[in-house]
Scaffold this motif. Structure first.
Motif, PDB file in Angstrom:
ATOM      1  N   GLY A 116       0.824  -1.203   0.000  1.00  0.00           N
ATOM      2  CA  GLY A 116       0.000   0.000   0.000  1.00  0.00           C
ATOM      3  C   GLY A 116       0.858   1.253   0.000  1.00  0.00           C
ATOM      4  N   GLY A 117       1.931   1.245   0.798  1.00  0.00           N
ATOM      5  CA  GLY A 117       2.845   2.380   0.840  1.00  0.00           C
ATOM      6  C   GLY A 117       3.556   2.592  -0.478  1.00  0.00           C
ATOM      7  N   ILE A 118       3.992   1.489  -1.110  1.00  0.00           N
ATOM      8  CA  ILE A 118       4.689   1.595  -2.394  1.00  0.00           C
ATOM      9  C   ILE A 118       3.775   2.181  -3.469  1.00  0.00           C
ATOM     10  N   ILE A 119       2.576   1.626  -3.579  1.00  0.00           N
ATOM     11  CA  ILE A 119       1.651   2.065  -4.644  1.00  0.00           C
ATOM     12  C   ILE A 119       1.161   3.486  -4.392  1.00  0.00           C
ATOM     13  N   ASN A 120       0.807   3.774  -3.141  1.00  0.00           N
ATOM     14  CA  ASN A 120       0.344   5.124  -2.805  1.00  0.00           C
ATOM     15  C   ASN A 120       1.456   6.150  -3.012  1.00  0.00           C
TER      16      ASN A 120
END
Length: 285
Positions: A116-120
């Motif tokens: 989630g952190g990578i994509i966001n």
């Protein structure tokens, strides 16, 4: 290409980049973070908490809570940045509304925080590269930065500190800590997307073996070097200071080169924005 066509193409590319960035952020939030009660920072984080407590769709909060910041920023920052940010937030609001019925792809909290952190972060980075933002708190931070001694990053972190504390009381402290993990990963991804993997670093080297080191950098890295005239503040002896621009991936190599000649050499490294082709990498023969 005339000026009008160039400006039109620039607007189209910026719009496309913002749209893609908002899509990435929507996926990171609705498919990974929100189903696992992991929040983002800023107005988006406040919107996630507000939606959780009230049952009102997240998209409504992300748009409504940012509107006052758009109005403030339009008058004090400039219309291009604010309009780009407003478009990005609108796309995000639409995106999270469309994706909300879709279940999350994982219930592993750690994996959700990482991906989630990578994509966001990738999405936010694309929007920043397009000249906008995805959060009203950054508009406030830019305005306050002119009036207080704190940097924009410090002001944003101050806001996010209280948001994460609120998440701890509402979701539990373990989810708040996972939110911090996701936020840190997103922050690093923003840095990579905005600056690029090939981010430029300026290296200055002070050594008595400056000639050998300079030649080794040219031969092994294919980088041009500049020799600056320097003088020791204590010894008053004249010397050359080596100045070279490399990518972040070459930092370890350049340290190895320097220390192979002089373990006592002084090496300073700083981030720079590279313009022009003078310091571009040359072929190694």
């Amino acid at each position: 290409m005339n000026t009008n066509k160039r400006n039109y193409l620039s607007i189209v590319l910026r719009t496309l980049m913002v749209t893609i960035g908002a899509c990435f952020s929507s996926i990171g939030l609705e498919i990974f973070l929100i189903p696992n009660n992991i929040i983002d920072g800023g107005i988006v984080g406040i919107s996630i908490i507000s939606s959780y407590l009230s049952g009102i769709p997240l998209g409504i909060f992300t748009l409504a809570l940012n509107i006052p910041f758009f109005l403030i920023g339009y008058k004090q920052i400039g219309k291009t940045f604010v309009l780009t940010t407003a478009f990005a937030v609108t796309c995000l609001s639409i995106g999270v509304s469309i994706l909300h019925p879709i279940p999350g792809v994982t219930h592993d909290i750690f994996l959700a925080a990482i991906f989630g952190g990578i994509i966001n972060g990738t999405g936010v980075g694309l929007i920043i590269r397009a000249g906008g933002s995805l959060d009203g708190t950054e508009i406030v931070a830019i305005i306050l930065d002119k009036k207080v001694s704190f940097s924009i990053g410090q002001i944003v972190m101050f806001f996010n500190f209280f948001i994460l504390i609120g998440a701890g009381f509402i979701y539990g402290w373990d989810r708040a800590m996972y939110s911090l993990v996701a936020y840190f990963i997103a922050f690093k991804m923003i840095d990579i997307v905005v600056e690029g993997v090939d981010e430029s670093k300026a290296v200055m080297i002070v050594s008595d073996r400056n000639e050998d080191i300079s030649q080794a950098i040219i031969d092994r890295l294919g980088r041009g070097v500049t020799l600056l005239n320097g003088q020791g503040g204590f010894s008053r002896l004249s010397t050359h200071v080596i100045y070279v621009v490399v990518s972040r991936l070459e930092i370890a190599k350049i340290k190895s080169i320097v220390h192979s000649f002089d373990n006592n050499a002084l090496v300073t490294i700083g981030s720079v924005e590279l313009a022009g082709k003078k310091y571009k990498k040359k072929p190694i023969h």
